[in-house]
Design a protein around this motif. Structure first.
Motif, PDB file in Angstrom:
ATOM      1  N   LEU A  43       0.906  -1.268  -0.067  1.00 38.54           N
ATOM      2  CA  LEU A  43      -0.136  -0.176  -0.066  1.00 38.54           C
ATOM      3  C   LEU A  43       1.036   1.228  -0.272  1.00 38.54           C
ATOM      4  O   LEU A  43       0.641   2.297  -0.659  1.00 38.54           O
ATOM      5  CB  LEU A  43      -0.942  -0.113   1.169  1.00 38.54           C
ATOM      6  CG  LEU A  43      -2.158  -0.978   1.151  1.00 38.54           C
ATOM      7  CD1 LEU A  43      -2.755  -1.076   2.718  1.00 38.54           C
ATOM      8  CD2 LEU A  43      -3.050  -0.455  -0.029  1.00 38.54           C
ATOM      9  N   ILE A  56      -4.573  -5.099  -4.663  1.00 41.29           N
ATOM     10  CA  ILE A  56      -4.566  -3.549  -4.321  1.00 41.29           C
ATOM     11  C   ILE A  56      -4.438  -2.891  -5.577  1.00 41.29           C
ATOM     12  O   ILE A  56      -3.658  -3.241  -6.599  1.00 41.29           O
ATOM     13  CB  ILE A  56      -3.157  -3.834  -3.434  1.00 41.29           C
ATOM     14  CG1 ILE A  56      -3.422  -4.413  -2.278  1.00 41.29           C
ATOM     15  CG2 ILE A  56      -2.773  -2.098  -3.300  1.00 41.29           C
ATOM     16  CD1 ILE A  56      -1.986  -4.387  -1.265  1.00 41.29           C
ATOM     17  N   THR A  57      -5.171  -1.838  -5.511  1.00 40.58           N
ATOM     18  CA  THR A  57      -5.270  -0.849  -6.710  1.00 40.58           C
ATOM     19  C   THR A  57      -4.023   0.038  -6.596  1.00 40.58           C
ATOM     20  O   THR A  57      -3.355   0.483  -5.837  1.00 40.58           O
ATOM     21  CB  THR A  57      -6.451  -0.005  -6.592  1.00 40.58           C
ATOM     22  OG1 THR A  57      -6.611   0.824  -5.493  1.00 40.58           O
ATOM     23  CG2 THR A  57      -7.685  -1.258  -6.523  1.00 40.58           C
ATOM     24  N   GLU A  98      -3.830   3.871  -6.790  1.00 41.78           N
ATOM     25  CA  GLU A  98      -4.492   5.019  -6.914  1.00 41.78           C
ATOM     26  C   GLU A  98      -3.971   5.969  -5.779  1.00 41.78           C
ATOM     27  O   GLU A  98      -2.981   5.608  -5.274  1.00 41.78           O
ATOM     28  CB  GLU A  98      -6.049   4.832  -6.443  1.00 41.78           C
ATOM     29  CG  GLU A  98      -6.648   3.778  -7.526  1.00 41.78           C
ATOM     30  CD  GLU A  98      -8.339   3.511  -6.749  1.00 41.78           C
ATOM     31  OE1 GLU A  98      -9.090   4.216  -7.340  1.00 41.78           O
ATOM     32  OE2 GLU A  98      -8.259   2.577  -6.079  1.00 41.78           O
ATOM     33  N   GLN A 112      -4.930   6.688  -3.265  1.00 41.71           N
ATOM     34  CA  GLN A 112      -5.101   6.221  -1.896  1.00 41.71           C
ATOM     35  C   GLN A 112      -5.282   4.564  -2.115  1.00 41.71           C
ATOM     36  O   GLN A 112      -6.419   4.330  -2.547  1.00 41.71           O
ATOM     37  CB  GLN A 112      -5.878   6.406  -0.932  1.00 41.71           C
ATOM     38  CG  GLN A 112      -5.668   7.929  -0.251  1.00 41.71           C
ATOM     39  CD  GLN A 112      -4.523   8.087   0.535  1.00 41.71           C
ATOM     40  OE1 GLN A 112      -4.158   7.038   1.277  1.00 41.71           O
ATOM     41  NE2 GLN A 112      -3.505   8.934   0.401  1.00 41.71           N
ATOM     42  N   PRO A 113      -4.243   3.772  -2.486  1.00 37.16           N
ATOM     43  CA  PRO A 113      -4.661   2.393  -3.040  1.00 37.16           C
ATOM     44  C   PRO A 113      -5.591   1.720  -2.045  1.00 37.16           C
ATOM     45  O   PRO A 113      -5.614   1.818  -0.822  1.00 37.16           O
ATOM     46  CB  PRO A 113      -3.245   1.762  -3.036  1.00 37.16           C
ATOM     47  CG  PRO A 113      -2.222   2.745  -2.946  1.00 37.16           C
ATOM     48  CD  PRO A 113      -2.996   4.091  -2.191  1.00 37.16           C
ATOM     49  N   ARG A 114      -6.438   0.935  -2.501  1.00 38.48           N
ATOM     50  CA  ARG A 114      -7.456  -0.052  -1.747  1.00 38.48           C
ATOM     51  C   ARG A 114      -7.005  -1.646  -2.009  1.00 38.48           C
ATOM     52  O   ARG A 114      -6.378  -1.827  -3.013  1.00 38.48           O
ATOM     53  CB  ARG A 114      -8.808   0.306  -2.284  1.00 38.48           C
ATOM     54  CG  ARG A 114      -9.388   1.540  -2.461  1.00 38.48           C
ATOM     55  CD  ARG A 114     -10.524   1.808  -3.250  1.00 38.48           C
ATOM     56  NE  ARG A 114     -10.471   1.769  -4.636  1.00 38.48           N
ATOM     57  CZ  ARG A 114     -11.421   1.293  -5.478  1.00 38.48           C
ATOM     58  NH1 ARG A 114     -12.427   0.913  -5.070  1.00 38.48           N
ATOM     59  NH2 ARG A 114     -10.889   1.142  -6.715  1.00 38.48           N
ATOM     60  N   LEU A 161      -9.057  -4.901  -2.222  1.00 44.17           N
ATOM     61  CA  LEU A 161     -10.091  -5.215  -2.720  1.00 44.17           C
ATOM     62  C   LEU A 161     -10.242  -6.930  -2.627  1.00 44.17           C
ATOM     63  O   LEU A 161      -9.417  -7.357  -2.646  1.00 44.17           O
ATOM     64  CB  LEU A 161     -10.476  -4.667  -4.314  1.00 44.17           C
ATOM     65  CG  LEU A 161     -10.383  -3.227  -4.415  1.00 44.17           C
ATOM     66  CD1 LEU A 161     -10.413  -2.978  -5.756  1.00 44.17           C
ATOM     67  CD2 LEU A 161     -11.394  -2.417  -3.643  1.00 44.17           C
ATOM     68  N   TYR A 165      -8.914   0.828 -11.478  1.00 44.74           N
ATOM     69  CA  TYR A 165      -7.923   0.600 -10.534  1.00 44.74           C
ATOM     70  C   TYR A 165      -6.649   1.500 -10.882  1.00 44.74           C
ATOM     71  O   TYR A 165      -5.717   1.227  -9.915  1.00 44.74           O
ATOM     72  CB  TYR A 165      -7.711  -1.011 -10.505  1.00 44.74           C
ATOM     73  CG  TYR A 165      -8.783  -1.836 -10.134  1.00 44.74           C
ATOM     74  CD1 TYR A 165      -9.912  -1.123  -9.684  1.00 44.74           C
ATOM     75  CD2 TYR A 165      -8.513  -3.064 -10.057  1.00 44.74           C
ATOM     76  CE1 TYR A 165     -10.926  -1.983  -8.990  1.00 44.74           C
ATOM     77  CE2 TYR A 165     -10.041  -3.829  -9.714  1.00 44.74           C
ATOM     78  CZ  TYR A 165     -11.036  -3.354  -9.205  1.00 44.74           C
ATOM     79  OH  TYR A 165     -12.032  -4.137  -8.909  1.00 44.74           O
TER      80      TYR A 165
END
Length: 459
Positions: free
Chosen positions: A65, A182-183, A185, A187-189, A191, A435
């Protein structure tokens, strides 16, 4: 990457060993920027000079992250890496930046009573196979690189292998039950994708998310045996292997057929080959081996090897000469060889073989891997050997295959779409826009993705 970029990425890792997991040594970085792309002379020329600037080896989702958030903010490209056993150049960074080496995330969390392995992406498939068999389970399918390949890498860039004759490929029959992803972005998410949603990132080459945990369906373990059978002609070998592959009464894990002279390249197992003869390798339930031998002999085959399979250390391990390991042995014998990945028609294969031989002769040598597809049908998948001369001639062969109904997943193309495993519903592309809006994940490998100009990664 600037010095500040390097420092920011390094700061995303935690613990006293963090400096050891940020690799800048040029030789090591180059090695970890490579896979088996050189199977293709076209990809070799295209990718030989591509290298990352740093390799990062995270050990937790929290570290990933932080690394992805840092790279997103600084527009640093990130290329996820499994074990680097792919052949399409999936793990080679086209834009430099960070190689995210997931090999240290190698925990087998559990194998459930229903036969689902919950594992980290860095778990070696061979380790999982061995561990699962102790508990009465085994992998549904695995590549010939099983000893080295990782679960995450296989899901990201592989498709099928030993076991596909009964269980299909990775995208069939719910083999991949769920994924943690994990994306990329601001703020990576983290999922959780399950069921059909796994196809958003499955076999997307790490272009639209980092796979960090896998729920992989296994199958009950079988006591196996392996058998090699020689036939005077390829036609006779193909016919016998077709009968075994299509008949559900046989419990099998592998049915592979080689045209001569492919077996002549298998130097370590020369004793199981016969000069001038086609060869079949079969992994069969041990309880059915005697019946298989009798059936093969009655059909005009010669049993050249028959023995129990005692695991991945079995000597000789016949699966080491199947799937794309066949190509490797051929290239060791003659560097002019390369390969294609084809699907022949279950009903028209013989006509297709004849047409290819009439046009290309010994430029193409047939290597059949029987496999079950999602519909339940058994088809003659194929990884034919090709004697490479020019790119134009190779493309002529691909075009001719397609013109006679032979599907081709082009292994000489360095993008998801060209490799022939792109989904027509565009789910992987649509997922990338959601993503990875800046196109920082393995950039250049999904060519239909077009980020806005201000979103593009730094060169």
């Amino acid at each position: 990457m600037t010095e500040a970029d390097h420092a920011a990425v390094a700061a995303a890792l935690a613990g006293t060993d963090a400096p050891d997991r940020v690799i800048t040594n040029p030789q090591t970085v180059q090695r970890l920027s490579r896979d088996f792309y050189w199977y293709s002379p076209i990809l070799k020329a295209l990718l030989d000079d591509k290298v990352a600037e740093v390799v990062v080896q995270p050990i937790s989702t929290d570290e990933i992250l932080r690394v992805l958030a840092t790279c997103y903010g600084r527009r640093i490209p990130v290329t996820p890496r499994g074990a680097g056993t792919g052949n399409y150049g999936q793990a080679i960074p086209l834009k430099g930046g960070v190689v995210l080496d997931l090999s240290r995330m190698d925990t087998i969390e559990s194998i459930t009573s229903e036969g689902v392995a919950i594992v980290g992406p860095g778990v070696r498939l061979g380790v999982l196979e061995t561990t699962a068999r102790v508990q009465g389970w085994e992998l549904r399918c695995y590549p010939s690189t099983v000893a080295k390949a990782s679960v995450g890498g296989f899901l990201g860039g592989g498709s099928g292998g030993i076991g596909s004759i009964s269980h299909g490929g990775l995208r069939d029959f719910g083999t991949v039950r769920a994924l943690e992803v994990i994306t990329m972005e601001p703020q990576p998410r983290i999922l959780f994708l399950e069921g059909e949603a796994v196809h958003e990132v499955l076999h997307a080459w790490g272009t639209n998310g980092v796979i960090t945990k896998i729920w992989l369906a296994l199958t009950p373990a079988v006591e196996w045996a392996q058998c090699a059978i020689a036939f005077p002609t390829f036609e006779a070998a193909f016919t016998f292997s077709e009968q075994i592959a299509a008949d559900d009464r046989w419990t099998k894990r592998l049915v592979t057929t080689f045209e001569w002279p492919i077996p002549s390249t298998f130097a370590p197992i020369k004793s199981v080959t016969r000069e001038g003869k086609a060869l079949i390798f079969i992994m069969i339930a041990a309880s059915e081996l005697a019946d298989l031998e009798a059936t093969a002999t009655a059909a005009g085959g010669e049993i050249t090897h028959a023995a129990p399979y005692t695991g991945l250390r079995t000597i000789p391990l016949l699966s080491d000469y199947t799937w794309n390991h066949t190509t490797l042995w051929a290239m060791k014998h003659d560097p002019a060889f390369t390969y294609l990945q084809c699907g022949f028609s279950p009903t028209e294969a013989r006509s297709q073989f004849a047409q290819l031989k009439a046009k290309f002769g010994v430029e193409i040598l047939f290597h059949i891997e029987w496999m079950k597809i999602g519909t339940g049908a058994v088809i003659p998948g194929s990884i034919p050997l090709v004697r490479y001369t020019t790119e134009a001639r190779l493309n002529e062969m691909i075009d001719f295959c397609r013109s006679i109904g032979v599907s081709v997943a082009n292994p000489h193309s360095n993008n998801v779409e060209g490799g022939g495993r792109y989904r027509p519903d565009n789910i992987q592309l649509l997922t990338k826009y959601r993503y990875d809006p800046r196109g920082l994940m393995n950039p250049g490998k999904m060519v239909t993705f077009q980020p806005a100009p201000e979103m593009s990664p730094k060169e």
